[in-house]
Write a protein that holds these residues in place. Structure first.
Motif, PDB file in Angstrom:
ATOM      1  N   PHE A  21       0.378  -1.420  -0.180  1.00 49.58           N
ATOM      2  CA  PHE A  21      -0.011  -0.092   0.129  1.00 49.58           C
ATOM      3  C   PHE A  21       0.877   1.240  -0.460  1.00 49.58           C
ATOM      4  CE2 PHE A  21      -1.831   3.195   2.157  1.00 49.58           C
ATOM      5  CZ  PHE A  21      -3.444   3.492   1.240  1.00 49.58           C
ATOM      6  N   ARG A  22       0.917   2.404  -1.664  1.00 53.63           N
ATOM      7  CA  ARG A  22       1.737   3.559  -1.010  1.00 53.63           C
ATOM      8  C   ARG A  22       0.255   4.463  -1.078  1.00 53.63           C
ATOM      9  NH1 ARG A  22       6.107   6.428  -3.455  1.00 53.63           N
ATOM     10  NH2 ARG A  22       6.920   3.624  -4.323  1.00 53.63           N
ATOM     11  N   ASN A  23       0.468   5.466   0.163  1.00 57.37           N
ATOM     12  CA  ASN A  23      -0.321   5.614   0.740  1.00 57.37           C
ATOM     13  C   ASN A  23      -0.128   7.574   0.083  1.00 57.37           C
ATOM     14  OD1 ASN A  23       1.706   7.716   2.155  1.00 57.37           O
ATOM     15  ND2 ASN A  23       1.034   6.797   3.984  1.00 57.37           N
ATOM     16  N   VAL A  61       4.231   7.014   1.034  1.00 57.89           N
ATOM     17  CA  VAL A  61       4.917   5.956   2.256  1.00 57.89           C
ATOM     18  C   VAL A  61       4.471   4.604   1.714  1.00 57.89           C
ATOM     19  CG1 VAL A  61       4.687   5.113   4.386  1.00 57.89           C
ATOM     20  CG2 VAL A  61       5.429   7.563   3.902  1.00 57.89           C
ATOM     21  N   GLU A  62       5.364   3.290   1.479  1.00 59.52           N
ATOM     22  CA  GLU A  62       4.893   2.404   1.583  1.00 59.52           C
ATOM     23  C   GLU A  62       4.954   1.579   2.069  1.00 59.52           C
ATOM     24  OE1 GLU A  62       7.693  -0.159  -1.939  1.00 59.52           O
ATOM     25  OE2 GLU A  62       5.610   0.821  -3.333  1.00 59.52           O
ATOM     26  N   ILE A  63       3.452   0.831   2.725  1.00 61.96           N
ATOM     27  CA  ILE A  63       3.155  -0.325   4.160  1.00 61.96           C
ATOM     28  C   ILE A  63       2.946  -1.555   3.227  1.00 61.96           C
ATOM     29  CG2 ILE A  63       2.096  -0.748   5.752  1.00 61.96           C
ATOM     30  CD1 ILE A  63       1.930   2.449   5.634  1.00 61.96           C
ATOM     31  N   CYS A  64       3.901  -2.264   3.563  1.00 58.27           N
ATOM     32  CA  CYS A  64       3.751  -4.068   3.455  1.00 58.27           C
ATOM     33  C   CYS A  64       3.269  -4.695   4.107  1.00 58.27           C
ATOM     34  CB  CYS A  64       5.853  -4.168   2.259  1.00 58.27           C
ATOM     35  SG  CYS A  64       6.022  -2.510   0.903  1.00 58.27           S
ATOM     36  N   MET A  65       2.854  -5.574   3.797  1.00 62.64           N
ATOM     37  CA  MET A  65       2.280  -6.682   4.262  1.00 62.64           C
ATOM     38  C   MET A  65       3.344  -7.813   3.772  1.00 62.64           C
ATOM     39  SD  MET A  65      -1.261  -8.924   5.215  1.00 62.64           S
ATOM     40  CE  MET A  65      -2.013  -8.795   4.322  1.00 62.64           C
ATOM     41  N   HIS A  66       4.395  -8.721   4.540  1.00 63.98           N
ATOM     42  CA  HIS A  66       5.139  -9.650   3.688  1.00 63.98           C
ATOM     43  C   HIS A  66       4.402 -11.771   4.594  1.00 63.98           C
ATOM     44  CE1 HIS A  66       8.086  -7.085   2.343  1.00 63.98           C
ATOM     45  NE2 HIS A  66       7.724  -6.182   3.159  1.00 63.98           N
ATOM     46  N   ASP A  67       4.054 -12.276   3.605  1.00 65.95           N
ATOM     47  CA  ASP A  67       2.563 -13.164   3.885  1.00 65.95           C
ATOM     48  C   ASP A  67       2.537 -13.109   5.558  1.00 65.95           C
ATOM     49  OD1 ASP A  67       4.010 -14.188   1.180  1.00 65.95           O
ATOM     50  OD2 ASP A  67       5.758 -14.865   1.568  1.00 65.95           O
ATOM     51  N   SER A  68       2.018 -11.824   5.587  1.00 64.81           N
ATOM     52  CA  SER A  68       1.283 -12.058   7.517  1.00 64.81           C
ATOM     53  C   SER A  68       2.489 -12.292   8.524  1.00 64.81           C
ATOM     54  CB  SER A  68       0.321 -13.568   7.842  1.00 64.81           C
ATOM     55  OG  SER A  68      -0.337 -12.641   6.704  1.00 64.81           O
ATOM     56  N   GLY A  78       8.201   2.404   4.545  1.00 68.94           N
ATOM     57  CA  GLY A  78       9.291   3.041   3.621  1.00 68.94           C
ATOM     58  C   GLY A  78       9.096   4.400   3.001  1.00 68.94           C
ATOM     59  N   CYS A  79      10.384   5.169   2.727  1.00 71.18           N
ATOM     60  CA  CYS A  79       9.936   6.107   2.306  1.00 71.18           C
ATOM     61  C   CYS A  79      11.264   6.692   1.747  1.00 71.18           C
ATOM     62  CB  CYS A  79       8.753   7.251   2.452  1.00 71.18           C
ATOM     63  SG  CYS A  79       9.493   7.759   4.508  1.00 71.18           S
ATOM     64  N   SER A 117      -2.493   7.840   7.454  1.00 74.47           N
ATOM     65  CA  SER A 117      -1.917   9.621   8.043  1.00 74.47           C
ATOM     66  C   SER A 117      -0.575   9.223   7.963  1.00 74.47           C
ATOM     67  CB  SER A 117      -2.823   9.298   8.809  1.00 74.47           C
ATOM     68  OG  SER A 117      -2.474   8.213   9.858  1.00 74.47           O
ATOM     69  N   VAL A 118       0.268   8.754   7.576  1.00 72.96           N
ATOM     70  CA  VAL A 118       1.595   7.551   7.903  1.00 72.96           C
ATOM     71  C   VAL A 118       2.541   8.479   6.749  1.00 72.96           C
ATOM     72  CG1 VAL A 118       3.906   6.452   7.993  1.00 72.96           C
ATOM     73  CG2 VAL A 118       1.245   5.142   8.879  1.00 72.96           C
ATOM     74  N   THR A 119       3.837   9.494   7.484  1.00 73.93           N
ATOM     75  CA  THR A 119       3.813  10.737   6.575  1.00 73.93           C
ATOM     76  C   THR A 119       5.736  10.199   6.508  1.00 73.93           C
ATOM     77  OG1 THR A 119       4.835  12.320   8.408  1.00 73.93           O
ATOM     78  CG2 THR A 119       2.548  12.055   7.489  1.00 73.93           C
ATOM     79  N   PRO A 120       6.576  10.840   5.939  1.00 71.64           N
ATOM     80  CA  PRO A 120       7.942  10.336   6.246  1.00 71.64           C
ATOM     81  C   PRO A 120       8.097  11.492   7.209  1.00 71.64           C
ATOM     82  CG  PRO A 120       7.553  11.125   4.030  1.00 71.64           C
ATOM     83  CD  PRO A 120       5.779  10.828   4.382  1.00 71.64           C
ATOM     84  N   ALA A 121       7.869  12.298   7.601  1.00 75.02           N
ATOM     85  CA  ALA A 121       8.518  12.936   8.973  1.00 75.02           C
ATOM     86  C   ALA A 121       8.731  12.288   9.891  1.00 75.02           C
ATOM     87  CB  ALA A 121       7.226  14.237   9.456  1.00 75.02           C
ATOM     88  N   MET A 122       7.108  11.501  10.201  1.00 72.50           N
ATOM     89  CA  MET A 122       6.730  10.487  11.437  1.00 72.50           C
ATOM     90  C   MET A 122       7.716   9.770  10.636  1.00 72.50           C
ATOM     91  SD  MET A 122       2.873   9.648  11.351  1.00 72.50           S
ATOM     92  CE  MET A 122       2.528   8.625  12.186  1.00 72.50           C
ATOM     93  N   MET A 123       7.968   8.710   9.645  1.00 71.10           N
ATOM     94  CA  MET A 123       9.403   7.347   9.684  1.00 71.10           C
ATOM     95  C   MET A 123      10.668   8.446   9.850  1.00 71.10           C
ATOM     96  SD  MET A 123       8.042   4.608   7.945  1.00 71.10           S
ATOM     97  CE  MET A 123       9.611   4.503   7.029  1.00 71.10           C
ATOM     98  N   LEU A 124      11.548   9.801  10.038  1.00 69.43           N
ATOM     99  CA  LEU A 124      12.289   9.842  10.357  1.00 69.43           C
ATOM    100  C   LEU A 124      11.702  10.361  11.441  1.00 69.43           C
ATOM    101  CD1 LEU A 124      14.345  11.609   8.828  1.00 69.43           C
ATOM    102  CD2 LEU A 124      13.715  13.921   8.885  1.00 69.43           C
ATOM    103  N   ASN A 125      11.769  10.621  12.238  1.00 69.99           N
ATOM    104  CA  ASN A 125      11.052  10.615  14.161  1.00 69.99           C
ATOM    105  C   ASN A 125      11.655   8.983  14.226  1.00 69.99           C
ATOM    106  OD1 ASN A 125      10.415  11.959  15.909  1.00 69.99           O
ATOM    107  ND2 ASN A 125       8.699  10.804  16.218  1.00 69.99           N
TER     108      ASN A 125
END
Length: 155
Positions: free
Chosen positions: A19-21, A25-32, A38-39, A79-87
C-alpha cells in the motif's frame, strides 16, 4: 485489538500487500509474517540512477505497526508521513538505507543507537560503528561507496 489487526491486514490484502499512501509511504505485508514501511528521506533528492536512499522499518507483527503509527482504523495508514518515518529513525527505530545501483545493489543500512551510529552491510549482514553521524544525502552515499570500494572492489 484483534479487530483493528484484522482490519489492517484485510486493507493491506486488498492492496495486493503493498500500500502506497498519499504521502508516498509504502506499507507492505510480507506473507503475514512481518510488515514494513518505507519512503524517501524528506529533503533528499531522487538519485536512483546512481543510488537509492530511503527510510525503512520492519515490524515483527501487525500489532507493532499499529502501535508505532498509532493506527485506530485501517484508513489511518493514509496518515503515515515521511516526517513520522524520519522521527522513527531519529529515535533509533527505523534505518536509512543507501543502495548503490551499479554495484549489484550493494547497500548499507544506517541506524542510530543513542549517540552512536551503526551500519549493516546487506551482503554479509555484519554491523560496524560509524565514527561520525552522517546527516546529508552526499555523506550517506560517499560512506556507502567508500565502504564498498574498501571491502568488495579491492578484492
Amino acid at each position: 485489538m484483534k479487530n483493528i489487526e484484522t482490519s489492517v491486514i484485510d486493507y493491506l490484502d486488498n492492496h495486493m500487500c503493498i500500500f502506497r499512501n498519499k504521502h508516498s509511504v509504502e506499507i507492505c505485508m510480507h506473507d503475514s509474517d512481518y510488515f514494513s514501511a518505507g519512503c524517501r528521506v524528506p529533503g533528499f533528492e531522487d538519485k536512483r540512477k546512481i543510488y537509492t536512499i530511503g527510510l525503512h522499518i520492519v515490524f515483527e507483527s501487525i500489532g507493532s505497526l499499529i502501535q508505532f503509527f498509532s493506527i485506530k482504523e485501517a484508513k489511518d495508514l493514509e496518515s503515515v508521513t515521511p516526517a513520522m518515518m524520519l522521527n522513527l529513525y531519529e529515535n533509533g527505530d527505523a534505518c536509512i538505507y543507501c543502495t548503490l545501483s551499479d554495484y549489484m545493489s550493494f547497500g548499507l543500512q544506517f541506524r542510530k543507537l543513542g549517540k552512536a551510529m551503526f551500519a549493516t552491510d546487506n551482503f554479509d549482514e555484519k554491523t560496524h560503528a560509524v565514527e561520525e553521524h552522517l546527516k546529508t544525502q552526499d555523506e550517506f552515499y560517499h560512506y556507502t561507496f567508500s565502504y564498498y570500494e574498501q571491502h568488495y572492489n579491492a578484492k
